[in-house]
Scaffold this motif. Structure first.
Motif, PDB file in Angstrom:
ATOM      1  N   LEU A   1       0.825  -1.216   0.000  1.00 21.32           N
ATOM      2  CA  LEU A   1       0.000   0.000   0.000  1.00 21.32           C
ATOM      3  C   LEU A   1       0.858   1.265   0.000  1.00 21.32           C
ATOM      4  CD1 LEU A   1      -2.739  -1.082   2.574  1.00 21.32           C
ATOM      5  CD2 LEU A   1      -3.029  -0.916   0.116  1.00 21.32           C
ATOM      6  N   SER A   2       2.015   1.223   0.692  1.00 20.21           N
ATOM      7  CA  SER A   2       2.884   2.411   0.725  1.00 20.21           C
ATOM      8  C   SER A   2       3.430   2.716  -0.663  1.00 20.21           C
ATOM      9  CB  SER A   2       4.020   2.235   1.730  1.00 20.21           C
ATOM     10  OG  SER A   2       4.917   1.254   1.287  1.00 20.21           O
ATOM     11  N   ALA A   3       3.715   1.662  -1.442  1.00 17.50           N
ATOM     12  CA  ALA A   3       4.151   1.868  -2.833  1.00 17.50           C
ATOM     13  C   ALA A   3       3.008   2.470  -3.649  1.00 17.50           C
ATOM     14  CB  ALA A   3       4.594   0.544  -3.438  1.00 17.50           C
ATOM     15  N   MET A   4       1.765   2.064  -3.316  1.00 11.66           N
ATOM     16  CA  MET A   4       0.598   2.560  -4.064  1.00 11.66           C
ATOM     17  C   MET A   4       0.352   4.046  -3.817  1.00 11.66           C
ATOM     18  SD  MET A   4      -2.060  -0.628  -3.754  1.00 11.66           S
ATOM     19  CE  MET A   4      -3.357   0.122  -4.716  1.00 11.66           C
ATOM     20  N   TYR A   5       0.360   4.469  -2.542  1.00 11.26           N
ATOM     21  CA  TYR A   5       0.069   5.899  -2.319  1.00 11.26           C
ATOM     22  C   TYR A   5       1.222   6.784  -2.783  1.00 11.26           C
ATOM     23  CZ  TYR A   5       2.303   5.405   2.388  1.00 11.26           C
ATOM     24  OH  TYR A   5       3.157   5.167   3.436  1.00 11.26           O
TER      25      TYR A   5
ATOM     26  N   ALA B   1      10.553  -7.976   0.077  1.00 12.87           N
ATOM     27  CA  ALA B   1      10.272  -6.537   0.184  1.00 12.87           C
ATOM     28  C   ALA B   1      10.184  -5.901  -1.200  1.00 12.87           C
ATOM     29  CB  ALA B   1      11.358  -5.854   0.996  1.00 12.87           C
ATOM     30  N   LEU B   2      11.146  -6.249  -2.039  1.00 11.81           N
ATOM     31  CA  LEU B   2      11.182  -5.674  -3.393  1.00 11.81           C
ATOM     32  C   LEU B   2       9.987  -6.154  -4.214  1.00 11.81           C
ATOM     33  CD1 LEU B   2      13.063  -3.760  -4.890  1.00 11.81           C
ATOM     34  CD2 LEU B   2      14.236  -5.739  -5.844  1.00 11.81           C
ATOM     35  N   MET B   3       9.621  -7.426  -4.025  1.00 16.19           N
ATOM     36  CA  MET B   3       8.503  -8.003  -4.798  1.00 16.19           C
ATOM     37  C   MET B   3       7.176  -7.327  -4.437  1.00 16.19           C
ATOM     38  SD  MET B   3       9.227 -12.070  -5.292  1.00 16.19           S
ATOM     39  CE  MET B   3       9.250 -12.526  -3.575  1.00 16.19           C
ATOM     40  N   VAL B   4       6.917  -7.159  -3.123  1.00 19.36           N
ATOM     41  CA  VAL B   4       5.640  -6.545  -2.725  1.00 19.36           C
ATOM     42  C   VAL B   4       5.615  -5.056  -3.118  1.00 19.36           C
ATOM     43  CG1 VAL B   4       5.060  -8.161  -0.874  1.00 19.36           C
ATOM     44  CG2 VAL B   4       6.376  -6.126  -0.318  1.00 19.36           C
TER      45      VAL B   4
ATOM     46  N   MET C   1       2.897  -1.486  -9.625  1.00 25.52           N
ATOM     47  CA  MET C   1       2.149  -1.911 -10.823  1.00 25.52           C
ATOM     48  C   MET C   1       0.639  -1.803 -10.579  1.00 25.52           C
ATOM     49  SD  MET C   1       4.332  -5.035 -12.464  1.00 25.52           S
ATOM     50  CE  MET C   1       4.558  -5.990 -10.981  1.00 25.52           C
ATOM     51  N   LEU C   2       0.218  -2.199  -9.379  1.00 30.04           N
ATOM     52  CA  LEU C   2      -1.203  -2.131  -9.028  1.00 30.04           C
ATOM     53  C   LEU C   2      -1.692  -0.684  -9.009  1.00 30.04           C
ATOM     54  CD1 LEU C   2      -3.460  -4.124  -8.208  1.00 30.04           C
ATOM     55  CD2 LEU C   2      -2.833  -3.755  -5.831  1.00 30.04           C
ATOM     56  N   ALA C   3      -0.854   0.210  -8.454  1.00 31.41           N
ATOM     57  CA  ALA C   3      -1.220   1.629  -8.380  1.00 31.41           C
ATOM     58  C   ALA C   3      -1.382   2.234  -9.770  1.00 31.41           C
ATOM     59  CB  ALA C   3      -0.152   2.402  -7.600  1.00 31.41           C
ATOM     60  N   ILE C   4      -0.421   1.948 -10.657  1.00 34.27           N
ATOM     61  CA  ILE C   4      -0.478   2.501 -12.021  1.00 34.27           C
ATOM     62  C   ILE C   4      -1.710   1.955 -12.753  1.00 34.27           C
ATOM     63  CG2 ILE C   4       0.706   2.542 -14.269  1.00 34.27           C
ATOM     64  CD1 ILE C   4       3.371   2.467 -12.607  1.00 34.27           C
ATOM     65  N   ASP C   5      -1.940   0.662 -12.586  1.00 35.70           N
ATOM     66  CA  ASP C   5      -3.086   0.018 -13.247  1.00 35.70           C
ATOM     67  C   ASP C   5      -4.409   0.629 -12.765  1.00 35.70           C
ATOM     68  OD1 ASP C   5      -4.164  -1.984 -14.991  1.00 35.70           O
ATOM     69  OD2 ASP C   5      -4.776  -3.102 -13.207  1.00 35.70           O
TER      70      ASP C   5
END
Length: 597
Positions: free
Chosen positions: A415-419, A484-487, A493-497
């Motif tokens: 989620l942190s990568a998403m926001y 860590a890198l995978m999640v 990718m999920l955020a961009i999509d």
């Protein structure tokens, strides 16, 4: 060696205090002096740090007793160890950058010198917490950061939202402070307030003071349950948010638990409580950040999420790892806030990321630095966040303490990568959605922003080089090593999509869970419902008691009740017609007599 370290540390305190005194006494003080004071203090603080790293020493400096008591003597005592000597330069460096940024950001404010004075006082209160060697001294610093946060969050006091946010901060922290007061009182009565004496005791400490410590950290570090004040604190000026969220105030709660970890590590129950509290906070705050549209609130909730991660580490009995993340997090969080402040200032106080866009063309330098800061927050390899966040996730995934807590932390990382991607995508790319003309970047705020960017890039590498000269070889499955890198990549990718799919959809009514996270689990509504009901009940009770009973009894009814017995002594009648007639006749006779005379 000890003398050099203690003298230099005291010099920093005296130098900062003198700077505040100058700001208070002079009519038109030069605010650039405060910036220079912080820069020199930072350079001075590097000398004790380098000596500590080379000789690995711990120094305690105490004054003679100030208050003599039957059980314990209270004195001023500083502890200069790895924790304090590492974090003092970090706090000074970040405050130096924020004060320099404030001089540009708050240039139109008529009381800017007072604002800078408040920031310096805030820093000193935090330095007192970092170097305190007894609970009473720590409590002084603890209350100091609380008071200064109240004054700074409510800086624009003419706005009702700023006043509400400042009150919210102080009330939530008060709830947590009860825990610290409880712990201090318990230690005064049954153990010792001095930290060395506390740590030397081997017996398992009672659960009550430990619950008090967790409550104090929950309030100050805005853990789940006492979290709503932190996003609300965004009503203050952006430099305040930057200082509050990076190296002062909110990290004080986690620092308290790191400092007093020897007390807690013997209690498995308390460690599990920290683990679950931290995991709940990190996933809840990260989920809430995705639903927000105010750039400062997203970054504020990301702070809560990172503090949850530090709390999880304390729960896993890894306080130094929590401290490492606290140190690296300070740099990129201050940078994120300063970049967002630069955007807000140049967009004429626009904070909604949906009304930004295309800023990489008009503000290239800030766009580059906020991208670096966001990547550091995500834990991209070889940026400073990677060295702490990646290690934390590796520690979590290779632990079997509590699988639920560990799963929550991994979800929070996604989620942190998403926001972070959401901020980058909506503010920097695509076409501009701004209502007003954007201003061009100016040179003034670039120096502090670039300084913090270099810190965000290199501080992790420097920490690794200074502390791990010989890297230990650890065998670990490849999936755990790369988890860590995978999640994080999955989150990106999920955020961009999601961003591409939702921007082309027709507007829809917000889902219930979206509203739930956007309103921070309705905590504000719930917290206000009970006091409002109590207030209405007490208002109704007091109205009925005062108006319908007290005033009635002591007013007309009281007068009537006192007259009736007297009437009954002179006549058998129950009415008071005779009284009235007598009074009336007597009054007329007196008036006629007076007029005739």
């Amino acid at each position: 060696m000890d003398t050099i370290i203690t003298t230099l540390t005291m010099t920093i305190f005296i130098y900062l205090t003198t700077s505040i005194a100058k700001l208070m006494t002079h009519q038109n003080p030069n605010i650039n002096n405060a910036k220079n004071t912080l820069m020199i203090s930072f350079i001075i603080s590097l000398i004790p740090l380098s000596l500590m790293l080379n000789y690995n020493m711990e120094i305690t400096m105490s004054s003679s007793p100030i208050i003599l008591m039957a059980t314990t003597n209270i004195n001023i005592s500083l502890i200069l160890d790895t924790l304090s000597l590492t974090f003092v330069p970090i706090a000074l460096f970040i405050t130096w950058s924020i004060v320099e940024f404030s001089i540009w950001y708050m240039s139109t404010d008529p009381h800017i010198h007072k604002f800078i004075k408040h920031l310096l006082t805030f820093l000193i209160a935090m330095l007192i917490i970092i170097t305190a060697n007894n609970m009473l001294q720590l409590f002084v610093g603890w209350e100091g950061v609380g008071i200064m946060s109240f004054l700074l969050i409510g800086w624009w006091y003419a706005r009702s939202d700023a006043n509400t946010a400042a009150l919210q901060a102080i009330v939530y922290n008060r709830i947590g402070d009860i825990g610290l007061i409880l712990t201090t009182a318990w230690l005064m009565s049954s153990s010792s307030m001095n930290m060395q004496e506390l740590f030397s005791q081997n017996e398992v400490i009672n659960a009550l003071p430990l619950i008090g410590l967790i409550a104090a950290a929950t309030g100050k570090s805005a853990q789940f349950g006492l979290h709503p004040w932190l996003p609300a604190a965004m009503e203050g000026p952006t430099p305040v948010s930057a200082l509050l969220h990076s190296s002062t105030m909110v990290v004080a709660g986690v620092f308290l638990l790191i400092r007093l970890h020897p007390m807690m590590q013997k209690s498995n129950l308390m460690m599990t409580a920290c683990l679950i509290l931290g995991a709940t906070t990190t996933v809840f705050a990260a989920a809430s950040a995705i639903t927000q549209h105010d750039i400062k609130k997203i970054i504020a909730l990301s702070t809560t999420s990172q503090l949850g991660l530090m709390m999880t580490m304390i729960g896993l009995n890894q306080p130094m790892l929590a401290f490492l993340h606290m140190a690296t997090h300070s740099f990129f969080k201050a940078l994120l806030f300063l970049c967002s402040g630069s955007f807000i200032h140049n967009l004429e106080n626009e904070q909604d990321i949906r009304k930004m866009g295309g800023l990489n063309k008009t503000m290239p330098m800030t766009s580059s630095t906020i991208t670096i800061a966001s990547l550091t927050l995500m834990g991209m390899p070889f940026l400073s966040g990677f060295y702490s966040k990646d290690t934390i996730i590796e520690t979590i995934t290779s632990s079997y303490t509590n699988s639920w807590a560990l799963t929550m932390t991994l979800i929070a990382t996604t989620l942190s990568a998403m926001y972070s991607m959401r901020i980058i995508h909506l503010t920097l790319t695509n076409f501009p959605r701004t209502k007003q003309k954007t201003h061009q970047e100016t040179k003034a705020p670039t120096y502090p922003i670039i300084r913090l960017t270099l810190g965000s890039i290199f501080i992790g590498t420097m920490t690794k080089l200074s502390t791990l000269q010989t890297t230990t070889t650890i065998t670990m499955p490849k999936t755990i090593k790369l988890s860590a890198l995978m999640v994080t990549m999955a989150g990106i990718m999920l955020a961009i999509d999601l961003l591409y799919s939702t921007t082309h959809q027709t507007p829809q009514k917000p889902k219930t869970y979206n509203l739930f996270f956007n309103q921070l689990a309705f905590f504000n509504t719930l917290h206000r419902a009970l006091p409002m009901k109590t207030l209405k009940f007490s208002q109704q009770t007091s109205t009925e008691l005062v108006d319908l009973w007290t005033l009635e009894n002591y007013g007309p009814k009281g007068l009537s009740n006192t007259l009736i017995p007297m009437i009954h002594t002179t006549t058998q009648q129950n009415n008071m017609i005779k009284n009235y007639l007598t009074t009336f006749t007597m009054t007329i006779i007196i008036i006629l007599t007076i007029t005739n005379i």
